[in-house]
Design an enzyme around this catalytic site. Structure first.
Site, PDB file in Angstrom:
ATOM      1  N   ASP B  33       0.709  -0.730   0.119  1.00 36.14           N
ATOM      2  CA  ASP B  33       0.084  -0.304  -0.087  1.00 36.14           C
ATOM      3  C   ASP B  33       0.717   1.279   0.492  1.00 36.14           C
ATOM      4  O   ASP B  33       2.120   0.872   0.101  1.00 36.14           O
ATOM      5  CB  ASP B  33      -0.931  -0.585   0.913  1.00 36.14           C
ATOM      6  CG  ASP B  33      -1.878   1.523   1.012  1.00 36.14           C
ATOM      7  OD1 ASP B  33      -1.851   1.593   2.208  1.00 36.14           O
ATOM      8  OD2 ASP B  33      -1.904   1.577   0.928  1.00 36.14           O
ATOM      9  N   ASP B  35      -0.018   5.508   1.032  1.00 35.11           N
ATOM     10  CA  ASP B  35      -0.174   6.245   2.162  1.00 35.11           C
ATOM     11  C   ASP B  35       0.089   5.653   3.388  1.00 35.11           C
ATOM     12  O   ASP B  35      -0.397   4.372   3.260  1.00 35.11           O
ATOM     13  CB  ASP B  35      -1.279   6.533   2.245  1.00 35.11           C
ATOM     14  CG  ASP B  35      -2.308   6.950   0.481  1.00 35.11           C
ATOM     15  OD1 ASP B  35      -2.630   7.349  -0.060  1.00 35.11           O
ATOM     16  OD2 ASP B  35      -1.066   8.454  -0.463  1.00 35.11           O
TER      17      ASP B  35
END
Lengths: 165, 310
Positions: B33, B35
């Site tokens: 991922d 952020d």
């Protein structure tokens, strides 16, 4: 926009000017206040029907947006919750056994009336058809059963004949 | 003797030392991922660029899977570069914006379109998302239209991160959704996102809830924890789930996504979820909660570097 220090409640009502910026501001107040900031919704109606089968989004949509962002549940004032009945009952000496709730929506008017121990009367001049009621009446589901009114009329004008001169 | 059945629940163990090498050694690739994992706002997580470089040198594949539907893949590629991550190519990046566009292309163009052609898409979202939909070969419906301008019907409403969301757009979306053939698709379910100052900003999930409530429909959600983005990855790269690790910061999306796709999962603590939350899920009686427990955790992905060969 900066947060006002004195805000202790977010109240969500019907807002045709609802926007992401307002949703963001609401979330900020709720984050800042935690349990010290109330989240209240006027009602949960999904849609406001217009003529011809069209509808505009109801307050319930906006309440859901705020609840989802804030990960908390709003206190809902409106029908079918009983708060408004409690307001009326505390101001006027109401005996539920001798009071009739008249409405056109099963999931708000009739449900509230049934939940508050009132006699419920459905009028067919609004959104509900008799077929819908029969469907709930014939269902096994207790939740659907509580949407069934005690009585119905085609229109509230039909009540005139029962009243003396 | 009667023994307890192995629930198969992940153990939420800290990855360090020998354990680190045991886990990273056999891995062929890692899905990250973005952020809260690689960066927070405009700052790269310290050591993250070095980790990606070391993974590259170790011959491990690195791919990126993000629920953030604001940016196009091209914008994300530039962001990687600007924050100090070298050599990340657009084809390695799977955003919910891209995958939503691919999903809509499949559904609207794939079957050869219905009567009247593939139709248009009404997008609630910014220019990054709109661009991905256009790049997929789809036409967009304009805002403020009352249905009279263009005769091609709107066959999908796509809800993404829309900081210009208004009641009027909500009403317009509901108008299109009266047609049961019109799809309702959401880029991701995220209820909020953290900002660098510690505040939260509403996510696509909150806007989708409004559209679902008004229309009486359930949205098809493209992003994590649903597995469609993994299907996109497999189609492009042919990944083996049993040799791939998922690294994320949000239990309800990244870790559940890993579980749903058959990947081992690593929670990094530089983002949204706290270790206490993972431990609470682990202690819970609910079967659903167990799926939110990561196999491993690290304080930061920089902690993975010692697990790689020099």
């Amino acid at each position: 926009a900066p947060l006002e220090p004195a805000v202790r409640a977010v109240l969500v009502g019907f807002d045709e000017h609802f926007s992401y910026a307002k949703l963001c501001q609401a979330l900020r107040y709720l984050q800042r206040g935690g349990d010290g900031c109330l989240l209240v919704g006027t009602n949960r109606d999904h849609r406001l029907p217009l003529e011809g089968g069209a509808a505009i989004p109801g307050t319930g949509c906006l309440v859901k947006a705020v609840e989802t962002a804030a990960e908390r549940e709003a206190f809902i004032v409106g029908k079918p919750n009983r708060y408004m009945f409690d307001c009326v009952a505390s101001e006027f000496n109401i005996d539920p056994a001798r009071t009739i709730m008249v409405g056109d929506r099963l999931d708000t008017d009739i449900l509230m009336g049934n939940n508050c121990g009132l006699t419920t009367l459905l009028t067919l001049t609004g959104v509900t058809t008799l077929e819908e009621v029969k469907g709930h009446q014939e269902s096994d589901c207790p939740a659907r059963q509580s949407l069934v009114p005690d009585y119905y009329v085609d229109s509230i004008a039909d009540l005139l004949t029962a009243l003396g001169d | 003797a009667v023994g307890t059945v192995d629930s198969g629940m992940a153990g939420c163990r800290r990855l360090s030392g020998a354990g680190l090498r045991e886990v990273l050694g056999p891995a062929q690739g890692l899905l990250f991922d973005c952020d809260g994992v690689l960066w927070a706002g405009e700052r790269a997580v310290p050591g993250a660029p070095e980790l990606l470089e070391r993974l590259r040198r170790s011959g491990k594949a690195t791919l990126f899977v993000s629920n953030n539907s604001r940016r196009s893949v091209a914008e994300l590629e530039r962001r990687f570069s600007r924050l100090g991550f070298r050599g990340v190519r657009a084809e390695q990046v799977f955003s919910s914006a891209l995958c939503s566009a691919l999903f809509l292309r499949q559904r609207l163009l794939g079957s050869g379109g219905g009567d009247g052609g593939p139709g248009r898409v009404f997008v609630l979202g910014g220019e990054g998302l709109r661009g991905e939909v256009r790049d997929a070969g789809l036409r967009l419906a304009g805002e403020g239209e009352l249905g009279s301008g263009d005769t091609e019907p709107v066959r999908a409403v796509l809800v993404g991160y829309d900081d210009q969301f208004t009641f009027a757009k909500l009403a317009q979306a509901c108008g299109y959704l009266r047609d049961p053939q019109c799809l309702l698709v959401a880029t991701d379910p995220d209820p909020w996102h953290p900002l660098s100052d510690g505040q939260r900003t509403p996510g696509t999930g909150s806007l989708t809830a409004a559209v679902e409530t008004a229309s009486g429909r359930k949205a098809l959600v493209v992003g994590k924890p649903n597995t469609y983005m993994f299907d996109c990855i497999v189609e492009r790269f042919g990944v083996d789930p049993s040799r791939t690790l998922m690294v994320g910061d949000r239990l309800e999306t990244d870790i559940l996504f890993g579980k749903n796709c058959g990947l081992s999962t690593i929670l990094t603590l530089t983002g949204v979820s706290r270790l206490e939350e993972a431990q609470a899920y682990m202690a819970s009686d609910s079967a659903a909660a167990k799926d939110l427990v990561p196999n491993y955790y690290v304080d930061s992905i920089a902690d993975l570097i010692p697990g790689l060969d020099e």
